[in-house]
Design a protein around this motif. Sequence first.
Motif, PDB file in Angstrom:
ATOM      1  N   GLU A  70       0.829  -1.205   0.000  1.00 12.23           N
ATOM      2  CA  GLU A  70       0.000   0.000   0.000  1.00 12.23           C
ATOM      3  C   GLU A  70       0.862   1.253   0.000  1.00 12.23           C
ATOM      4  O   GLU A  70       1.950   1.291   0.586  1.00 12.23           O
ATOM      5  N   SER A  71       0.372   2.256  -0.674  1.00 12.50           N
ATOM      6  CA  SER A  71       0.908   3.615  -0.586  1.00 12.50           C
ATOM      7  C   SER A  71       0.266   4.264   0.631  1.00 12.50           C
ATOM      8  O   SER A  71      -0.952   4.210   0.799  1.00 12.50           O
ATOM      9  N   THR A  72       1.076   4.899   1.478  1.00 12.27           N
ATOM     10  CA  THR A  72       0.534   5.421   2.734  1.00 12.27           C
ATOM     11  C   THR A  72       1.298   6.642   3.201  1.00 12.27           C
ATOM     12  O   THR A  72       2.502   6.766   2.973  1.00 12.27           O
ATOM     13  N   GLY A  90       3.229 -10.737   4.820  1.00 14.47           N
ATOM     14  CA  GLY A  90       4.162  -9.613   4.778  1.00 14.47           C
ATOM     15  C   GLY A  90       3.458  -8.307   4.447  1.00 14.47           C
ATOM     16  O   GLY A  90       2.295  -8.287   4.043  1.00 14.47           O
ATOM     17  N   PHE A  91       4.180  -7.208   4.586  1.00  7.25           N
ATOM     18  CA  PHE A  91       3.628  -5.901   4.222  1.00  7.25           C
ATOM     19  C   PHE A  91       4.742  -4.977   3.776  1.00  7.25           C
ATOM     20  O   PHE A  91       5.780  -4.840   4.443  1.00  7.25           O
ATOM     21  N   THR A  92       4.526  -4.324   2.644  1.00  4.87           N
ATOM     22  CA  THR A  92       5.429  -3.301   2.121  1.00  4.87           C
ATOM     23  C   THR A  92       4.680  -1.981   2.072  1.00  4.87           C
ATOM     24  O   THR A  92       3.604  -1.892   1.465  1.00  4.87           O
ATOM     25  N   ALA A  93       5.251  -0.958   2.707  1.00  3.12           N
ATOM     26  CA  ALA A  93       4.655   0.383   2.740  1.00  3.12           C
ATOM     27  C   ALA A  93       5.459   1.313   1.839  1.00  3.12           C
ATOM     28  O   ALA A  93       6.673   1.443   1.999  1.00  3.12           O
ATOM     29  N   VAL A  94       4.784   1.946   0.897  1.00  8.87           N
ATOM     30  CA  VAL A  94       5.420   2.954   0.049  1.00  8.87           C
ATOM     31  C   VAL A  94       5.097   4.319   0.642  1.00  8.87           C
ATOM     32  O   VAL A  94       3.923   4.721   0.695  1.00  8.87           O
ATOM     33  N   VAL A  95       6.115   5.022   1.122  1.00  9.74           N
ATOM     34  CA  VAL A  95       5.932   6.282   1.838  1.00  9.74           C
ATOM     35  C   VAL A  95       6.728   7.396   1.169  1.00  9.74           C
ATOM     36  O   VAL A  95       7.437   7.170   0.182  1.00  9.74           O
ATOM     37  N   SER A 103       6.306   7.689  12.462  1.00  9.18           N
ATOM     38  CA  SER A 103       5.527   6.670  11.759  1.00  9.18           C
ATOM     39  C   SER A 103       6.435   5.680  11.037  1.00  9.18           C
ATOM     40  O   SER A 103       6.175   4.463  11.039  1.00  9.18           O
ATOM     41  N   ARG A 104       7.501   6.163  10.419  1.00  4.40           N
ATOM     42  CA  ARG A 104       8.416   5.258   9.725  1.00  4.40           C
ATOM     43  C   ARG A 104       9.069   4.292  10.700  1.00  4.40           C
ATOM     44  O   ARG A 104       9.232   3.096  10.409  1.00  4.40           O
ATOM     45  N   SER A 105       9.428   4.796  11.866  1.00  2.00           N
ATOM     46  CA  SER A 105      10.032   3.942  12.881  1.00  2.00           C
ATOM     47  C   SER A 105       9.049   2.872  13.336  1.00  2.00           C
ATOM     48  O   SER A 105       9.412   1.693  13.501  1.00  2.00           O
ATOM     49  N   ARG A 106       7.793   3.271  13.526  1.00  3.84           N
ATOM     50  CA  ARG A 106       6.769   2.325  13.959  1.00  3.84           C
ATOM     51  C   ARG A 106       6.544   1.247  12.902  1.00  3.84           C
ATOM     52  O   ARG A 106       6.375   0.056  13.231  1.00  3.84           O
ATOM     53  N   LEU A 107       6.538   1.627  11.641  1.00  5.85           N
ATOM     54  CA  LEU A 107       6.366   0.658  10.560  1.00  5.85           C
ATOM     55  C   LEU A 107       7.465  -0.401  10.610  1.00  5.85           C
ATOM     56  O   LEU A 107       7.195  -1.604  10.515  1.00  5.85           O
ATOM     57  N   ARG A 108       8.678   0.036  10.772  1.00  6.97           N
ATOM     58  CA  ARG A 108       9.802  -0.916  10.810  1.00  6.97           C
ATOM     59  C   ARG A 108       9.720  -1.793  12.057  1.00  6.97           C
ATOM     60  O   ARG A 108      10.024  -2.988  12.003  1.00  6.97           O
ATOM     61  N   ALA A 112       7.410  -4.152   8.842  1.00  4.41           N
ATOM     62  CA  ALA A 112       7.104  -3.759   7.473  1.00  4.41           C
ATOM     63  C   ALA A 112       8.380  -3.427   6.704  1.00  4.41           C
ATOM     64  O   ALA A 112       9.360  -2.933   7.273  1.00  4.41           O
ATOM     65  N   ARG A 113       8.347  -3.673   5.427  1.00  6.08           N
ATOM     66  CA  ARG A 113       9.374  -3.162   4.531  1.00  6.08           C
ATOM     67  C   ARG A 113       8.940  -1.769   4.109  1.00  6.08           C
ATOM     68  O   ARG A 113       7.807  -1.574   3.642  1.00  6.08           O
ATOM     69  N   VAL A 114       9.809  -0.782   4.275  1.00  4.76           N
ATOM     70  CA  VAL A 114       9.475   0.612   3.965  1.00  4.76           C
ATOM     71  C   VAL A 114      10.230   1.052   2.717  1.00  4.76           C
ATOM     72  O   VAL A 114      11.463   1.016   2.676  1.00  4.76           O
ATOM     73  N   VAL A 115       9.478   1.446   1.692  1.00  2.00           N
ATOM     74  CA  VAL A 115      10.047   1.946   0.448  1.00  2.00           C
ATOM     75  C   VAL A 115       9.791   3.446   0.386  1.00  2.00           C
ATOM     76  O   VAL A 115       8.631   3.879   0.364  1.00  2.00           O
ATOM     77  N   MET A 116      10.853   4.248   0.361  1.00  2.00           N
ATOM     78  CA  MET A 116      10.725   5.704   0.371  1.00  2.00           C
ATOM     79  C   MET A 116      10.763   6.258  -1.047  1.00  2.00           C
ATOM     80  O   MET A 116      11.662   5.940  -1.835  1.00  2.00           O
ATOM     81  N   VAL A 117       9.779   7.088  -1.387  1.00  2.18           N
ATOM     82  CA  VAL A 117       9.749   7.812  -2.659  1.00  2.18           C
ATOM     83  C   VAL A 117      10.197   9.238  -2.382  1.00  2.18           C
ATOM     84  O   VAL A 117       9.573   9.943  -1.591  1.00  2.18           O
ATOM     85  N   GLU A 118      11.265   9.670  -3.018  1.00  3.35           N
ATOM     86  CA  GLU A 118      11.848  10.985  -2.724  1.00  3.35           C
ATOM     87  C   GLU A 118      11.412  12.069  -3.693  1.00  3.35           C
ATOM     88  O   GLU A 118      11.444  13.253  -3.362  1.00  3.35           O
ATOM     89  N   GLU A 119      11.015  11.681  -4.893  1.00  2.00           N
ATOM     90  CA  GLU A 119      10.747  12.668  -5.945  1.00  2.00           C
ATOM     91  C   GLU A 119       9.298  13.149  -5.894  1.00  2.00           C
ATOM     92  O   GLU A 119       8.361  12.350  -5.942  1.00  2.00           O
ATOM     93  N   ALA A 120       9.123  14.457  -5.798  1.00  2.27           N
ATOM     94  CA  ALA A 120       7.770  15.029  -5.792  1.00  2.27           C
ATOM     95  C   ALA A 120       7.112  14.828  -7.152  1.00  2.27           C
ATOM     96  O   ALA A 120       7.781  14.738  -8.189  1.00  2.27           O
ATOM     97  N   ASP A 121       5.779  14.754  -7.131  1.00  2.77           N
ATOM     98  CA  ASP A 121       5.057  14.569  -8.388  1.00  2.77           C
ATOM     99  C   ASP A 121       4.752  15.912  -9.033  1.00  2.77           C
ATOM    100  O   ASP A 121       5.070  16.975  -8.496  1.00  2.77           O
ATOM    101  N   ARG A 122       4.109  15.864 -10.204  1.00  2.00           N
ATOM    102  CA  ARG A 122       3.846  17.093 -10.956  1.00  2.00           C
ATOM    103  C   ARG A 122       2.866  18.016 -10.246  1.00  2.00           C
ATOM    104  O   ARG A 122       2.766  19.199 -10.574  1.00  2.00           O
ATOM    105  N   ALA A 123       2.135  17.483  -9.263  1.00  2.00           N
ATOM    106  CA  ALA A 123       1.172  18.291  -8.515  1.00  2.00           C
ATOM    107  C   ALA A 123       1.797  18.962  -7.301  1.00  2.00           C
ATOM    108  O   ALA A 123       1.129  19.697  -6.582  1.00  2.00           O
ATOM    109  N   GLY A 124       3.079  18.722  -7.058  1.00  2.00           N
ATOM    110  CA  GLY A 124       3.749  19.346  -5.924  1.00  2.00           C
ATOM    111  C   GLY A 124       3.748  18.512  -4.669  1.00  2.00           C
ATOM    112  O   GLY A 124       4.322  18.897  -3.652  1.00  2.00           O
ATOM    113  N   GLY A 125       3.091  17.342  -4.714  1.00  2.03           N
ATOM    114  CA  GLY A 125       3.092  16.426  -3.580  1.00  2.03           C
ATOM    115  C   GLY A 125       3.851  15.160  -3.933  1.00  2.03           C
ATOM    116  O   GLY A 125       4.736  15.165  -4.792  1.00  2.03           O
TER     117      GLY A 125
END
Length: 327
Positions: A70-72, A90-95, A103-108, A112-125
């Motif tokens: 899930e994206s969260t 299992g659970f993988t969180a895309v954050v 929250s990231r600490s709690r997930l780990r 959970a496996r935590v996948v971090m997305v660093e690049e902002a989208d075209r909408a600014g989020g």
Amino acid sequence: MQHLLERFEALLGPTPVKTIELDVLGRPRRLHLKLEGYNITGSIKARTAYGLVRGLVQDGRLWPGAELLESTSGNLGVALASMARYLGVGFTAVVDPLCTAESRSRLRDLGARVVMVEEADRAGGYLLSRLAKVRELLETDDRYVWGNQYESRRNPGIHREMTGPEILGQMPIPPDALFAAVSTGGTFAGLSQCFRERGLATRMVAVDISGSAAYGGPPGKRYLSGIGASRPSSFLTDELIDHYLYVDVDETARYCRKVLREAGIHLGASSGAVVAACVRHLGENPDITDPLCICADGGEKYESTVYSDRWLETVGGVPQPGGGGIR
């Protein structure tokens, strides 16, 4: 797996409704707060997670050895991580960077496996970038099972079925106005459907953050998790909404701190936004006497954001420790 789901459902709610008084234009006004921070996993997203996972099990899509995906922005991820551990999957969180360090600490901690997305989208989020990563992961491994909180009707469905009736069973009379934050829009939509189906006159007020496109507003830079979105909600429709209010970071932080100082209740960021919007609406609508604020979680995960003067200054906010009413 079904019997484990039934045991988990028994742990959900009921969460308390607490009544507080806040100053509105120099007059004390009563607000009712539905405190979902008392729920198992610490937020209203425990209910959403249950609805999504129950649906996957009913559809035969979740099995031992599968990996929930899930994206969260934080709370749903923590809830799904707890459920996954409980069910033995299992659970993988895309954050993204707006997901608080707490929250990231709690997930780990929950495995959970935590996948971090660093690049902002075209909408600014970051939402669109997170969804792109989810789709990429789905293509790489057929063990992944996506609950898709953004489009699954199980999201609003669980609040229509569970949260709304719980509220109506707790209050002596239905609230004459209900305020809830929007992100996916699932919580608000489900509650509004529940109240509308019963023919109640409750004014349904959606609360959003500046820069959110959840209901067609112009997208922009956002700094808070748990409220707002980079794209329109799949669940919010005109007939479900009586009023739509935007708040900013300063208002959010002010009312988080004000409620903690004056009522001793530690609210999360989106809850502070909801209270801020409620106070503003009460100032403009003195006929409202029994407003209910849906407070999605507690403030423990936000010490590094809305409760931090340093953070407020970095995002262009102005700490206002004195708070106080509508100015």
